[in-house]
Design a protein around this motif. Sequence first.
Motif, PDB file in Angstrom:
ATOM      1  N   ILE A   1      -3.773   5.861   0.428  1.00 40.71           N
ATOM      2  CA  ILE A   1      -5.228   5.745   0.384  1.00 40.71           C
ATOM      3  C   ILE A   1      -5.755   6.857  -0.515  1.00 40.71           C
ATOM      4  O   ILE A   1      -5.501   8.035  -0.280  1.00 40.71           O
TER       5      ILE A   1
ATOM      6  N   TYR B   1      -7.155   1.706  -2.194  1.00 47.22           N
ATOM      7  CA  TYR B   1      -5.721   1.707  -1.913  1.00 47.22           C
ATOM      8  C   TYR B   1      -4.929   1.698  -3.226  1.00 47.22           C
ATOM      9  O   TYR B   1      -5.094   0.785  -4.049  1.00 47.22           O
TER      10      TYR B   1
ATOM     11  N   THR C   1     -12.648   1.324   0.963  1.00 40.82           N
ATOM     12  CA  THR C   1     -11.438   2.155   0.906  1.00 40.82           C
ATOM     13  C   THR C   1     -10.664   1.786  -0.350  1.00 40.82           C
ATOM     14  O   THR C   1     -10.506   0.605  -0.665  1.00 40.82           O
TER      15      THR C   1
ATOM     16  N   VAL D   1       0.834  -1.198   0.000  1.00 36.80           N
ATOM     17  CA  VAL D   1       0.000   0.000   0.000  1.00 36.80           C
ATOM     18  C   VAL D   1       0.871   1.252   0.000  1.00 36.80           C
ATOM     19  O   VAL D   1       1.689   1.463   0.897  1.00 36.80           O
TER      20      VAL D   1
END
Length: 214
Positions: free
Chosen positions: A48, A206, A204, A45
Amino acid sequence: MTKRMTLLSRKEGLSTADFRNYWAGPHAALALGMEGISKYTHNRVDKILWNSHEEPAFSIDGIVELCFRDEDAMREAQASSIGRRHIPADELNFLKGWTLCIVNTEGDETRDHRCPVKVIVPFLLGSSSSQEFGHALSDHAREAGLRLSMNWTVSTARRERLWSEPSPPDGFAVIWFDGVAAAHDAFDEGAICSLLAFSSSRATAYLVDELLVR
């Protein structure tokens, strides 16, 4: 092919660099000792891009995609000494959290050099059914000229000695873009954000750095 997607949260006090180095080094070497693995991918990741709520829906530093020839190969790998003892013990060296999802995949996941940027959106379904949600995302991707695959969770597991997500994702939308700027534009309050917010209860997006281990 049988596929697992596992959400990883790094151990407290461990830097992002050290987390990634250990994951791609000693831990990956151990995992590759299991028989039957046809594909092994680390999704690290980076950022975000979008949340359906103020706080991220999940606590994720990485997502593992691990594919096996078939269900028998996966069961044999998990039952081996590496899968049963050595990997769980090694995870304590770099992980705080571990949440496994076995998924069914819909869509084309073949690598395309024209769309190298990958965004993974784990989600919890809201009032929409999985079929309605999948169709809505697929229609949007087709209209926007985006590559999309849907990964639907069919079962989950957790590690006894690690934290796990209290509500594992119902699925993962994986979207590829032709550049980082295009990914930012898509999740800058665009149509896909409205669609995700309406169709899911939590989600969410990513932006990930993909590492193909095998």
